[in-house]
Design a protein around this motif. Structure first.
Motif, PDB file in Angstrom:
ATOM      1  N   LEU A 134       0.860  -1.177   0.000  1.00  9.81           N
ATOM      2  CA  LEU A 134       0.000   0.000   0.000  1.00  9.81           C
ATOM      3  C   LEU A 134       0.898   1.229   0.000  1.00  9.81           C
ATOM      4  N   THR A 135       0.688   2.116  -0.953  1.00 13.94           N
ATOM      5  CA  THR A 135       1.458   3.355  -0.990  1.00 13.94           C
ATOM      6  C   THR A 135       0.491   4.534  -1.038  1.00 13.94           C
ATOM      7  N   ILE A 136       0.736   5.531  -0.231  1.00 15.02           N
ATOM      8  CA  ILE A 136      -0.093   6.742  -0.275  1.00 15.02           C
ATOM      9  C   ILE A 136       0.528   7.699  -1.284  1.00 15.02           C
ATOM     10  N   PRO A 137      -0.204   8.014  -2.357  1.00 14.28           N
ATOM     11  CA  PRO A 137       0.347   8.956  -3.336  1.00 14.28           C
ATOM     12  C   PRO A 137       0.634  10.293  -2.653  1.00 14.28           C
ATOM     13  N   CYS A 138       1.737  10.908  -2.994  1.00 15.45           N
ATOM     14  CA  CYS A 138       2.073  12.199  -2.364  1.00 15.45           C
ATOM     15  C   CYS A 138       3.162  12.903  -3.156  1.00 15.45           C
ATOM     16  N   ASN A 139       3.512  14.067  -2.661  1.00 14.64           N
ATOM     17  CA  ASN A 139       4.578  14.904  -3.211  1.00 14.64           C
ATOM     18  C   ASN A 139       5.889  14.119  -3.223  1.00 14.64           C
ATOM     19  N   GLU A 140       6.388  13.839  -4.390  1.00 12.59           N
ATOM     20  CA  GLU A 140       7.580  12.986  -4.435  1.00 12.59           C
ATOM     21  C   GLU A 140       8.800  13.657  -3.817  1.00 12.59           C
ATOM     22  N   ALA A 141       8.770  14.984  -3.781  1.00 12.93           N
ATOM     23  CA  ALA A 141       9.901  15.711  -3.212  1.00 12.93           C
ATOM     24  C   ALA A 141       9.840  15.749  -1.682  1.00 12.93           C
ATOM     25  N   PHE A 142       8.719  15.323  -1.118  1.00 11.42           N
ATOM     26  CA  PHE A 142       8.589  15.354   0.349  1.00 11.42           C
ATOM     27  C   PHE A 142       7.580  14.284   0.732  1.00 11.42           C
ATOM     28  N   SER A 143       8.057  13.060   0.706  1.00 10.51           N
ATOM     29  CA  SER A 143       7.116  11.943   0.707  1.00 10.51           C
ATOM     30  C   SER A 143       7.010  11.239   2.054  1.00 10.51           C
ATOM     31  N   SER A 144       7.699  11.724   3.064  1.00  9.85           N
ATOM     32  CA  SER A 144       7.632  11.012   4.332  1.00  9.85           C
ATOM     33  C   SER A 144       6.484  11.537   5.183  1.00  9.85           C
ATOM     34  N   LEU A 145       5.393  10.783   5.225  1.00  9.26           N
ATOM     35  CA  LEU A 145       4.260  11.160   6.065  1.00  9.26           C
ATOM     36  C   LEU A 145       4.522  10.749   7.514  1.00  9.26           C
ATOM     37  N   ASN A 146       3.990  11.531   8.417  1.00  7.31           N
ATOM     38  CA  ASN A 146       3.986  11.122   9.817  1.00  7.31           C
ATOM     39  C   ASN A 146       3.217   9.802   9.925  1.00  7.31           C
ATOM     40  N   LEU A 147       3.678   8.932  10.828  1.00  5.68           N
ATOM     41  CA  LEU A 147       3.080   7.601  10.950  1.00  5.68           C
ATOM     42  C   LEU A 147       1.576   7.671  11.219  1.00  5.68           C
ATOM     43  N   ALA A 148       1.182   8.492  12.200  1.00  8.58           N
ATOM     44  CA  ALA A 148      -0.240   8.550  12.548  1.00  8.58           C
ATOM     45  C   ALA A 148      -1.053   9.193  11.428  1.00  8.58           C
ATOM     46  N   ALA A 149      -0.431  10.127  10.699  1.00  9.60           N
ATOM     47  CA  ALA A 149      -1.138  10.783   9.589  1.00  9.60           C
ATOM     48  C   ALA A 149      -1.370   9.780   8.453  1.00  9.60           C
ATOM     49  N   ALA A 150      -0.355   8.971   8.167  1.00 15.99           N
ATOM     50  CA  ALA A 150      -0.493   7.958   7.121  1.00 15.99           C
ATOM     51  C   ALA A 150      -1.577   6.946   7.507  1.00 15.99           C
ATOM     52  N   LEU A 151      -1.520   6.541   8.764  1.00 15.17           N
ATOM     53  CA  LEU A 151      -2.520   5.572   9.238  1.00 15.17           C
ATOM     54  C   LEU A 151      -3.923   6.189   9.199  1.00 15.17           C
ATOM     55  N   GLN A 152      -4.024   7.481   9.470  1.00 18.43           N
ATOM     56  CA  GLN A 152      -5.332   8.146   9.408  1.00 18.43           C
ATOM     57  C   GLN A 152      -5.915   8.070   7.995  1.00 18.43           C
TER      58      GLN A 152
ATOM     59  N   MET B  26       0.466  19.156   4.838  1.00 20.76           N
ATOM     60  CA  MET B  26       0.237  19.943   3.625  1.00 20.76           C
ATOM     61  C   MET B  26       1.332  19.680   2.599  1.00 20.76           C
ATOM     62  N   LYS B  27       2.566  19.827   3.050  1.00 26.04           N
ATOM     63  CA  LYS B  27       3.676  19.694   2.094  1.00 26.04           C
ATOM     64  C   LYS B  27       3.743  18.281   1.515  1.00 26.04           C
ATOM     65  N   ASN B  28       3.417  17.285   2.314  1.00 26.10           N
ATOM     66  CA  ASN B  28       3.359  15.910   1.800  1.00 26.10           C
ATOM     67  C   ASN B  28       2.432  15.817   0.592  1.00 26.10           C
ATOM     68  N   MET B  29       1.394  16.672   0.593  1.00 25.25           N
ATOM     69  CA  MET B  29       0.413  16.611  -0.484  1.00 25.25           C
ATOM     70  C   MET B  29       0.524  17.809  -1.431  1.00 25.25           C
ATOM     71  N   GLY B  53      10.507  18.339   7.823  1.00 23.40           N
ATOM     72  CA  GLY B  53      11.042  18.982   6.620  1.00 23.40           C
ATOM     73  C   GLY B  53      10.149  20.047   6.013  1.00 23.40           C
ATOM     74  N   ALA B  54       9.099  20.447   6.732  1.00 19.30           N
ATOM     75  CA  ALA B  54       8.180  21.443   6.161  1.00 19.30           C
ATOM     76  C   ALA B  54       8.306  22.789   6.870  1.00 19.30           C
ATOM     77  N   ILE B  55       9.485  23.037   7.419  1.00 19.12           N
ATOM     78  CA  ILE B  55       9.730  24.319   8.098  1.00 19.12           C
ATOM     79  C   ILE B  55       9.466  25.489   7.142  1.00 19.12           C
ATOM     80  N   ASP B  56       9.760  25.286   5.879  1.00 20.06           N
ATOM     81  CA  ASP B  56       9.563  26.383   4.910  1.00 20.06           C
ATOM     82  C   ASP B  56       8.087  26.787   4.823  1.00 20.06           C
ATOM     83  N   VAL B  57       7.197  25.824   4.991  1.00 19.51           N
ATOM     84  CA  VAL B  57       5.760  26.149   4.975  1.00 19.51           C
ATOM     85  C   VAL B  57       5.420  27.037   6.181  1.00 19.51           C
ATOM     86  N   LEU B  58       6.009  26.715   7.318  1.00 22.97           N
ATOM     87  CA  LEU B  58       5.783  27.545   8.517  1.00 22.97           C
ATOM     88  C   LEU B  58       6.364  28.938   8.326  1.00 22.97           C
ATOM     89  N   GLU B  59       7.539  28.992   7.735  1.00 13.89           N
ATOM     90  CA  GLU B  59       8.199  30.297   7.561  1.00 13.89           C
ATOM     91  C   GLU B  59       7.399  31.219   6.663  1.00 13.89           C
TER      92      GLU B  59
END
Lengths: 244, 244
Positions: A134-152, B26-29, B53-59
């Motif tokens: 299972l892969t969650i489609p996302c921004n390839e440049a920033f693809s590491s989701l928080n564990l709980a967010a991915a599970l959500q 947000m940045k993940n998506m 890695g989404a500090i730039d979004v906060l900034e």
């Protein structure tokens, strides 16, 4: 889809707050069977704090020594995986496709959804125990989701799937809509009121009326709203009468 | 779907960790425009820690004093709401339906998705600024999602929609939509005109105005339509003046 037959398995979670966040996310979506493989800290006050009202999910969590132990009675095992693990070769599903696929399987058999370690995911050996990825489609440049967010996200799609199979109403309950005949009378009344207050001329109301019709047709007036607007037309006409 | 035209607005967030979690989600998506209305603590090390890695979004986050300020240039405002707020009556969408609906609108206009306070959500006045409500279907017995988790689900559906829209775009091309600020002035004008023609009393216009707001928010007024309606209000007021 039988949510009771679906377990969520977390591998060697290092942040106990994430375990609590996962418990909350699960319970929000009516999933309550949590398995923890070698959690670094558990039980832990951070887990309890992030779980908020889902402490019961934590209390009933099953702690295991290996993934094999956690999934031994499961007919289907789905491993979550970052995009780049595709090359492993298993069938890769997005969360919705995964929910669709296990909808039937969960009716009669145990299903496990496995989430890897926060930093290193699942090992190749662990992926080898999985029937699907299972892969969650996302921004390839920033693809590491928080564990709980991915599970959500995954639990949300499972829950949505239960609603789809129920063949139930996704339409929003609203007030009763005005009938076509009521709308005809409404437009006649509107036109007369607009003539009375000298906004449009009786001779050539076409263009303005056409635009207004388009607007109110698009809005799909409820009976109650139509009554309010006709009340306003009446007030306009009373005033116009008085001015004569 | 133009993700760049979509902003996420967080109302008076009390836990800075949630702000960081939202930035990461947000940045993940591929969504990067964060607006914060009166955050309790910001900037804050907890926000930075959860953002990873989404500090730039906060900034680049825009801090505002009110929701009105945060959405004043937006043609479409979507308020997230717990299920029980349905009775307010706006059109209620689930995350996927919301993504489908704003796909076209975001091509040419600014769109805001608004998330309420952790404990008390959005006020009725704030909901009045919204064209649609967005509700995440969930376990009714445990329906309070963590803020960042809810936002993750919504952003996930927006991102999924970018993958869907590549082929289709059959919806009707329409005129330019009125902005949030124009709608504010419109409602002020409407209320005064309805008082002037003695349809509502200056003292207690609440219920009628709420119903009318709901109607016109749902219709999503185009600039041209708004101009016609304000022309009608002017005609009503001229007549009322004459009667005095």
């Amino acid at each position: 889809m039988k949510l009771d037959n679906i377990r969520l398995v977390l591998m060697e979670t290092s942040h106990p707050g994430n375990i609590g966040g996962c418990a909350r996310a699960m319970k929000n979506m009516s999933l309550e069977r949590l398995y923890l493989v070698n959690p670094l800290y558990f039980p832990d006050p951070d887990a309890d704090a992030r779980a908020v009202g889902a402490i019961d999910v934590l209390e009933r969590a099953v702690v295991c020594a290996s993934l094999q132990e956690a999934v031994q009675d499961c007919a289907v095992v789905v491993g979550t995986s970052a995009r780049h693990n595709r090359r492993i070769g298993n069938l890769v599903l997005d969360p919705k496709a995964c929910a669709e696929r296990i909808a039937l399987e969960s009716e009669a058999a145990q299903v496990a959804l496995v989430f890897g370690r926060e930093h290193s995911g699942l090992s190749n050996e662990e992926l080898g125990l999985c029937n699907y990825l299972l892969t969650i489609p996302c921004n390839e440049a920033f693809s590491s989701l928080n564990l709980a967010a991915a599970l959500q996200v995954v639990c949300y799609e499972l829950f949505m799937q239960t609603r789809r199979t129920d063949t139930d109403s996704q339409a929003t309950p609203q007030g009763e809509l005005a009938t076509g005949h009521e709308m005809d009378l409404f437009y006649q009344h509107m036109e007369q009121a607009l003539v009375d207050v000298e906004f449009i001329k009786a001779k050539n109301p076409r263009k303005t009326m056409r635009r207004l019709r388009r607007l109110y047709n698009r809005a799909q007036l409820e009976k109650m709203e139509l009554a309010i607007l006709r009340g306003i037309f009446n007030a306009m006409q009373k005033l116009a009468d008085r001015g004569r």
